[in-house]
Design an enzyme around this catalytic site. Structure first.
Site, PDB file in Angstrom:
ATOM      1  CB  CYS A 150      -1.041  -0.125   1.187  1.00 39.90           C
ATOM      2  SG  CYS A 150      -2.027   1.459   1.122  1.00 39.90           S
ATOM      3  CB  CYS A 200      -0.389   2.855   4.091  1.00 38.66           C
ATOM      4  SG  CYS A 200      -2.174   2.362   4.349  1.00 38.66           S
TER       5      CYS A 200
END
Length: 172
Positions: free
Chosen positions: A129, A132
């Site tokens: 991700c 993130c």
């Protein structure tokens, strides 16, 4: 299962991984808790039982740190899917909506915030991700964490991921 037993599950073609684990466990770029928590949260993120048990048995972590490492894996398992999806979708309308997902552990993880953020960063790397990763790296750098420390957490995540893939394949 001690680390030696875990290493015994890795065949000759994966010996670079054993060496990398050994080197990473001896490095002092991260504190002992940061290092072992990164290994444990990464192992839980990948989910290979033999690796989880081997690292957890060897980790000199407090009960609170073990729980926080597991929590980093759990919360990032949810967040990484959600935020990666928002990032990948062309329709940006969803990014403006409230997620509606509980994330209280991020406010009080039971260990130092920097340690928990390092673990979340590593799990986010394993789960792929980018949103993130950027978010956790920004928080870490704002708390004075160096590029070398961020890199150390990423190197641990990469190694745990690879060790887990080999162990999974060899024990299947």
């Amino acid at each position: 299962m001690a680390l030696e037993a875990l290493y015994g599950l890795i065949p000759a073609y994966g010996q670079d991984l054993v060496r990398n684990m050994t080197v990473l466990l001896e490095e002092t770029i991260l504190t002992e808790q940061q290092r072992w928590g990164a290994f444990l949260s990464g192992a839980h993120a990948v989910g290979v039982g033999e690796v989880i048990r081997g690292i957890e048995a060897a980790a000199p972590l407090s009960v609170e740190a073990v729980a926080a490492a597991k929590a980093a894996s759990a919360i990032m398992g949810m967040n990484n899917v959600y935020y990666r999806a928002l990032h990948l979708m062309h329709n940006r309308e969803y990014a403006d909506l409230r997620s509606g997902l509980r994330m209280n552990i991020l406010m009080n993880p039971g260990v130092d915030k920097v340690d928990f953020e390092l673990w979340c960063l590593g799990v986010s790397a394993i789960n792929g991700c980018g949103l993130c990763l950027d978010s956790h790296e920004k928080v870490l750098r704002s708390h004075g964490v160096t590029a070398e420390q961020v890199q150390a957490a990423l190197r641990i995540a990469a190694t745990v991921n690879a060790v887990s893939a080999v162990v999974r394949a060899e024990t299947a």
